[in-house]
Design an enzyme around this catalytic site. Structure first.
Site, short mmCIF file in Angstrom:
data_model
loop_
_atom_site.label_atom_id
_atom_site.label_comp_id
_atom_site.label_asym_id
_atom_site.label_seq_id
_atom_site.Cartn_x
_atom_site.Cartn_y
_atom_site.Cartn_z
NE ARG A 140 -2.21 -1.86 3.42
CZ ARG A 140 -3.14 -2.04 4.69
NH1 ARG A 140 -3.88 -1.55 4.76
NH2 ARG A 140 -3.01 -2.31 5.61
CE LYS A 168 -1.24 -18.76 13.21
NZ LYS A 168 -0.63 -17.80 13.92
CG HIS A 190 5.86 -20.29 11.52
ND1 HIS A 190 4.46 -19.56 12.36
CD2 HIS A 190 7.00 -20.26 12.23
CE1 HIS A 190 5.59 -19.52 13.53
NE2 HIS A 190 6.27 -19.50 13.70
CD GLU A 202 4.94 -16.68 21.78
OE1 GLU A 202 6.04 -16.10 20.63
OE2 GLU A 202 4.49 -17.28 21.30
CG ASP A 236 -1.05 -16.20 17.96
OD1 ASP A 236 -1.63 -15.49 17.33
OD2 ASP A 236 -0.54 -15.37 18.94
CG HIS A 257 1.67 -22.52 15.36
ND1 HIS A 257 1.28 -22.57 14.37
CD2 HIS A 257 1.97 -21.38 15.84
CE1 HIS A 257 1.49 -21.35 13.45
NE2 HIS A 257 2.20 -19.99 14.95
CE LYS A 275 2.04 -14.05 21.70
NZ LYS A 275 2.65 -14.47 20.88
C1 BG6 Z 1 3.34 -16.78 15.64
C2 BG6 Z 1 1.85 -16.50 16.38
O1 BG6 Z 1 2.21 -17.71 14.39
O2 BG6 Z 1 3.77 -17.97 16.00
C3 BG6 Z 1 2.61 -15.17 17.41
O3 BG6 Z 1 1.22 -15.56 16.00
C4 BG6 Z 1 3.66 -16.34 17.83
O4 BG6 Z 1 1.61 -14.47 18.17
C5 BG6 Z 1 4.25 -16.98 16.94
O5 BG6 Z 1 4.87 -15.78 18.53
C6 BG6 Z 1 5.96 -18.48 17.66
O6 BG6 Z 1 6.80 -18.64 16.92
P1 BG6 Z 1 7.64 -19.33 16.84
O7 BG6 Z 1 8.32 -19.81 15.86
O8 BG6 Z 1 9.22 -17.67 17.19
O9 BG6 Z 1 7.98 -20.84 17.87
#
Ligand code: BG6
Length: 520
Positions: A61, A168, A198, A236, A255, A260, A360
């Site tokens: 953008r 996502k 990912h 995290e 999230d 994941h 978190k």
């Molecule tokens: C993301 C989340 O998909 O994955 C984040 O939106 C999170 O909030 C992240 O921090 C964690 O990924 P990784 O690869 O750092 O474990």
């Protein structure tokens, strides 16, 4: 440490270069492009995996010229690359990049984009294959796909592919995910859609399949007869950083846990696939999500726990409470921690609980799967000093340590029979060296190759939303009154300890694995 038969790098897989194509990044001026996509492309260049006939077109953008965009990308690459930037390789990549500014909802912008792409295709002789990467905020996904359809940019020309990668979160709940699937399938065939998670790009996640199915000794004990329970942790140490406005509407369950953590669960619990073909592997993964026992409201109250961090200390630094973060309401009821006890209703896993948690502002960053085996059935050492036998624990360390460890009991040397707990450790870097990756390398490469094994099919996404719907519903109705209920720098709320302790079990406390004296 286990003894290596393989030499470092000996098992490195030899991959072909990806086919000629143009990668079109929507949302090219955003965070994902500079932090992950460009560094991942650079790693692919360094690995010799990208073809000479490659073009990258950024679409965003922000008004700027291709020259300006290239300058930004060069600076960002220096900042975010996971390996030392070789200037020649960087030039190779950067000179293939062009940029066009536009509005994702405006048809005229797509006409401009199409002519930029065609120019790049001619210059770089990429043929007509394209990968559209939607690295935009989710509200644009459906619009972009609709516009690609209207502008005739989505149809696959003879002999060339047109694929769309969707980031996502895919939907906000079951209903919105179904609606998004419906909208994008008006334009695209399922084989053109690459829904990304990912976590599936992480080497250690893919190693779960290799570990289970390339070794004969684990599969026979990988079931309810030998396994007591499984714990999956995605912790995290960071808070929400600058993503407060997104996170307020997401929360830990949407999230991280619903995608994941569920994928880790699917990899560790799935049946052996009959082949490595994408749909065969995805069939097995989705079966696990579909076998998750539906939770009643009472189950949710007993077996789902949510938390929100208050202020605290992590690594000696004071950390503010979630409610004091930027773009977060001072009365927020969004959870930053979620734990669930789930059951997989099939023959292999009947009565084996899976305890899942993510949060978190935990004491440290760690992702692991701990498989707790049953105790030995007979207490042979009754008339000795041995009072109890420790169960074996096999830990798949996903990140930041990468490896596998096994805890077992051994005799302590001496005249008396006494047992000590010891561990065997395999660490990736001891055998294969370590080149830090972003996690997106394999995914981008696979997508260009047309291998969708590590991407979600619509049924996978919908099954995982379905599994968390009861939790979302109960949590929406019952406002949490005790937030914040864990201090930053702790392992989560007390209710999460109660959840597992009620079953006579305990969460593992993952500690850093100091070199040569590692924790299992
Ligand atoms: C993301 C989340 O998909 O994955 C984040 O939106 C999170 O909030 C992240 O921090 C964690 O990924 P990784 O690869 O750092 O474990």
């Amino acid at each position: 440490m286990a003894t290596a038969e393989a030499k470092p790098g000996a098992a490195e897989s030899k991959a072909e270069k990806a086919p000629p194509s143009t990668i079109v990044i929507f949302g090219a001026t955003g965070d994902l492009t500079k932090r992950k996509l460009v560094p991942a492309l650079f790693n692919l260049v360094a690995g010799g995996l990208l073809p000479d006939e490659l073009a990258i077109v950024g679409f965003g953008r922000t008004e700027m010229s291709s020259e300006q965009f290239r300058d930004h990308m060069r600076e960002d690459l220096e900042r975010f690359a996971t390996r030392k930037v070789d200037p020649q390789l960087a030039d190779w990549l950067i000179e293939r990049i062009s940029y066009t500014a536009g509005n994702f909802k405006d048809s005229a912008s797509y006409e401009r984009l199409e002519s930029t792409i065609q120019k790049a295709e001619q210059e770089r002789r990429t043929g007509g294959s394209r990968l559209y990467y939607l690295a935009t905020p989710p509200p644009f996904f459906a619009d972009i796909v609709q516009h690609l359809g209207e502008a005739k940019m989505a149809a696959e020309p003879e002999g060339h592919f047109r694929r769309v990668v969707i980031e996502k979160p895919f939907g906000h709940d079951l209903e919105s995910a179904e609606e998004l699937n419906r909208q994008i399938r008006e334009v695209l065939q399922e084989k053109q859609i690459y829904r990304i998670d990912h976590y599936l790009g992480k080497e250690t996640v893919q190693n779960i399949m290799a570990f289970r199915f390339a070794n004969g000794i684990f599969e026979p004990i990988w079931n309810r007869r030998y396994i007591d329970h499984v714990q999956i942790t995605v912790a995290e140490s960071v808070g929400v950083e600058d993503r407060g406005s997104y996170y307020e509407n997401a929360g830990a369950l949407r999230d991280v846990l619903q995608n994941h953590v569920f994928q880790l669960l699917a990899f560790v619990a799935m049946e052996p696939p009959i082949s490595f073909a994408a749909d065969i592997v995805r069939d097995e993964r989705v079966k696990i999500l579909k076998a998750l026992r539906p939770m009643s409201n009472e189950d949710v109250l007993r077996e789902a726990v949510r938390g929100q961090y208050g202020e605290g200390v992590i690594d000696g630094e004071r950390v503010r409470a979630y409610r004091a973060e930027t773009d977060v309401s001072p009365h927020s009821t969004t959870e930053t921690y979620a734990a669930l006890k789930v059951h997989i209703d099939n023959w292999r896993w009947a009565d084996v609980p899976f305890y899942l948690r993510t949060g978190k502002c935990m004491p440290r960053r760690v992702t692991e799967i701990a498989v707790h085996f049953k105790r030995a059935p007979h207490m042979l050492f009754r008339d000795t000093t041995v009072e109890a036998l420790n169960p074996n624990v096999l830990v798949l360390h996903i990140q930041p340590d990468e490896g596998v460890s096994l805890r077992f009991d051994a005799k302590i040397p001496g005249p008396k029979m006494a047992l000590g707990t010891v561990k065997m450790d395999f660490e990736y870097e001891d055998y294969f060296g370590s080149t830090p990756q972003t996690g997106y390398e394999t995914l981008l490469y696979d997508c260009m190759e047309g291998d969708s094994t590590l991407f979600h099919r619509s049924d996978v996404v919908e099954a995982s939303w379905e599994a968390v719907t009861p939790v979302l519903d109960v949590w929406k109705t019952l406002v949490p009154r005790n937030f914040p209920n864990y201090p930053a720098g702790s392992w989560g709320p007390k209710e999460a300890d109660d959840l597992i302790q009620r079953d006579g079990r305990q969460w593992r406390t993952p500690r850093p694995r100091p070199k040569k004296e590692k924790d299992c």
